[in-house]
Design a protein around this motif. Structure first.
Motif, PDB file in Angstrom:
ATOM      1  N   GLY A  53       0.785  -1.222   0.000  1.00  0.00           N
ATOM      2  CA  GLY A  53       0.000   0.000   0.000  1.00  0.00           C
ATOM      3  C   GLY A  53       0.820   1.275   0.000  1.00  0.00           C
ATOM      4  N   LEU A  54       2.083   1.196   0.380  1.00  0.00           N
ATOM      5  CA  LEU A  54       2.951   2.372   0.311  1.00  0.00           C
ATOM      6  C   LEU A  54       3.492   2.485  -1.105  1.00  0.00           C
ATOM      7  N   ASN A  55       3.300   3.615  -1.727  1.00  0.00           N
ATOM      8  CA  ASN A  55       3.790   3.862  -3.076  1.00  0.00           C
ATOM      9  C   ASN A  55       3.209   2.868  -4.082  1.00  0.00           C
ATOM     10  N   PRO A  56       1.872   2.715  -4.123  1.00  0.00           N
ATOM     11  CA  PRO A  56       1.278   1.733  -5.039  1.00  0.00           C
ATOM     12  C   PRO A  56       1.225   2.187  -6.490  1.00  0.00           C
ATOM     13  N   GLU A  57       1.529   3.462  -6.755  1.00  0.00           N
ATOM     14  CA  GLU A  57       1.413   3.947  -8.130  1.00  0.00           C
ATOM     15  C   GLU A  57       2.539   3.475  -9.030  1.00  0.00           C
ATOM     16  N   HIS A  58       3.574   2.869  -8.460  1.00  0.00           N
ATOM     17  CA  HIS A  58       4.672   2.317  -9.250  1.00  0.00           C
ATOM     18  C   HIS A  58       4.696   0.797  -9.057  1.00  0.00           C
ATOM     19  N   PRO A  59       4.951   0.046 -10.122  1.00  0.00           N
ATOM     20  CA  PRO A  59       5.024  -1.417  -9.986  1.00  0.00           C
ATOM     21  C   PRO A  59       6.122  -1.832  -9.002  1.00  0.00           C
ATOM     22  N   PRO A  60       5.929  -2.943  -8.303  1.00  0.00           N
ATOM     23  CA  PRO A  60       6.844  -3.303  -7.214  1.00  0.00           C
ATOM     24  C   PRO A  60       8.124  -4.027  -7.603  1.00  0.00           C
ATOM     25  N   LEU A  61       8.269  -4.532  -8.813  1.00  0.00           N
ATOM     26  CA  LEU A  61       9.393  -5.415  -9.128  1.00  0.00           C
ATOM     27  C   LEU A  61      10.753  -4.761  -8.884  1.00  0.00           C
ATOM     28  N   VAL A  62      10.983  -3.588  -9.419  1.00  0.00           N
ATOM     29  CA  VAL A  62      12.299  -2.953  -9.255  1.00  0.00           C
ATOM     30  C   VAL A  62      12.520  -2.556  -7.802  1.00  0.00           C
ATOM     31  N   LYS A  63      11.467  -2.118  -7.109  1.00  0.00           N
ATOM     32  CA  LYS A  63      11.613  -1.786  -5.688  1.00  0.00           C
ATOM     33  C   LYS A  63      12.023  -3.028  -4.890  1.00  0.00           C
ATOM     34  N   LEU A  64      11.439  -4.173  -5.220  1.00  0.00           N
ATOM     35  CA  LEU A  64      11.790  -5.417  -4.522  1.00  0.00           C
ATOM     36  C   LEU A  64      13.215  -5.849  -4.845  1.00  0.00           C
ATOM     37  N   VAL A  65      13.612  -5.738  -6.097  1.00  0.00           N
ATOM     38  CA  VAL A  65      14.975  -6.116  -6.491  1.00  0.00           C
ATOM     39  C   VAL A  65      15.989  -5.178  -5.840  1.00  0.00           C
ATOM     40  N   ALA A  66      15.700  -3.875  -5.863  1.00  0.00           N
ATOM     41  CA  ALA A  66      16.644  -2.901  -5.314  1.00  0.00           C
ATOM     42  C   ALA A  66      16.829  -3.065  -3.813  1.00  0.00           C
ATOM     43  N   THR A  67      15.803  -3.494  -3.110  1.00  0.00           N
ATOM     44  CA  THR A  67      15.914  -3.623  -1.657  1.00  0.00           C
ATOM     45  C   THR A  67      16.349  -5.018  -1.207  1.00  0.00           C
ATOM     46  N   LEU A  68      16.655  -5.895  -2.138  1.00  0.00           N
ATOM     47  CA  LEU A  68      17.187  -7.213  -1.768  1.00  0.00           C
ATOM     48  C   LEU A  68      18.430  -7.123  -0.873  1.00  0.00           C
ATOM     49  N   PRO A  69      19.370  -6.199  -1.123  1.00  0.00           N
ATOM     50  CA  PRO A  69      20.549  -6.120  -0.242  1.00  0.00           C
ATOM     51  C   PRO A  69      20.223  -5.733   1.199  1.00  0.00           C
ATOM     52  N   LEU A  70      19.018  -5.238   1.447  1.00  0.00           N
ATOM     53  CA  LEU A  70      18.655  -4.816   2.802  1.00  0.00           C
ATOM     54  C   LEU A  70      18.068  -5.936   3.652  1.00  0.00           C
ATOM     55  N   LEU A  71      17.795  -7.063   3.046  1.00  0.00           N
ATOM     56  CA  LEU A  71      17.077  -8.118   3.774  1.00  0.00           C
ATOM     57  C   LEU A  71      17.844  -8.652   4.975  1.00  0.00           C
ATOM     58  N   GLN A  72      19.145  -8.665   4.913  1.00  0.00           N
ATOM     59  CA  GLN A  72      19.941  -9.185   6.030  1.00  0.00           C
ATOM     60  C   GLN A  72      20.290  -8.123   7.061  1.00  0.00           C
ATOM     61  N   GLU A  73      19.923  -6.881   6.786  1.00  0.00           N
ATOM     62  CA  GLU A  73      20.245  -5.771   7.681  1.00  0.00           C
ATOM     63  C   GLU A  73      19.175  -5.629   8.773  1.00  0.00           C
ATOM     64  N   GLN A  74      19.614  -5.257   9.959  1.00  0.00           N
ATOM     65  CA  GLN A  74      18.687  -4.909  11.038  1.00  0.00           C
ATOM     66  C   GLN A  74      18.537  -3.389  11.017  1.00  0.00           C
ATOM     67  N   LEU A  75      17.488  -2.902  10.388  1.00  0.00           N
ATOM     68  CA  LEU A  75      17.316  -1.477  10.179  1.00  0.00           C
ATOM     69  C   LEU A  75      16.183  -0.922  11.039  1.00  0.00           C
ATOM     70  N   TRP A  76      16.307   0.350  11.369  1.00  0.00           N
ATOM     71  CA  TRP A  76      15.254   1.045  12.090  1.00  0.00           C
ATOM     72  C   TRP A  76      14.127   1.369  11.116  1.00  0.00           C
ATOM     73  N   VAL A  77      12.908   1.094  11.538  1.00  0.00           N
ATOM     74  CA  VAL A  77      11.734   1.379  10.717  1.00  0.00           C
ATOM     75  C   VAL A  77      10.867   2.382  11.456  1.00  0.00           C
TER      76      VAL A  77
END
Length: 148
Positions: A53-77
């Motif tokens: 639901g966040l930023n639904p006006e753009h397709p998710p594929l590139v956003k998902l690919v670009a954020t793959l390097p963050l999956l192992q990080e413990q980040l503040w949300v």
């Protein structure tokens, strides 16, 4: 008759490597764009909460690919404030990047590099399928999937 035989595949491989080096140099030198934080935050939230639901006006594929390097990080949300999705993604994305990445842009570089590798990979697949013709497309995809 052509006396010179051009090595096509080594030349193509060299050009792809050159393209990747140029991508790495360019993405390392650029600063964060005004809306890049909300795309990154939206992609990160898609992976961790399944919320598209966040930023639904753009397709998710590139956003998902670009954020793959963050999956192992413990980040503040940042906690969601239940604002309109555009404002939520923009403000929370800005805070997310400012708090987790800071002036080093280490995470930003890794995300841009992932998106660049993805784009070059799609280009290579497209060129290969275009060169091989319609009959060779299915065979090349089958060969590629078997060798993986």
């Amino acid at each position: 008759m052509n006396r010179f035989k051009i090595p096509v595949w080594p030349l193509a491989g060299g050009l792809i490597i050159l393209q990747m080096i140029l991508i790495a140099i360019i993405v390392h030198g650029e600063s964060l764009t005004f809306d890049e934080g909300d795309h990154i935050f939206a992609g990160y939230m898609m992976w961790h909460t399944g919320d598209y639901g966040l930023n639904p006006e753009h397709p998710p594929l590139v956003k998902l690919v670009a954020t793959l390097p963050l999956l192992q990080e413990q980040l503040w949300v940042p906690p969601l404030q239940h604002r309109m999705f555009k404002g939520e993604a923009y403000r929370d994305g800005r805070d997310f990047m400012e708090r987790n990445d800071g002036p080093s842009h280490r995470l930003l570089f890794r995300m841009r590099l992932a998106a660049g590798v993805f784009a070059v990979g799609l280009s290579v697949i497209h060129i290969h399928l275009t060169i091989s013709g319609a009959d060779g497309q299915c065979l090349s995809l089958l060969r590629w999937s078997i060798h993986r």
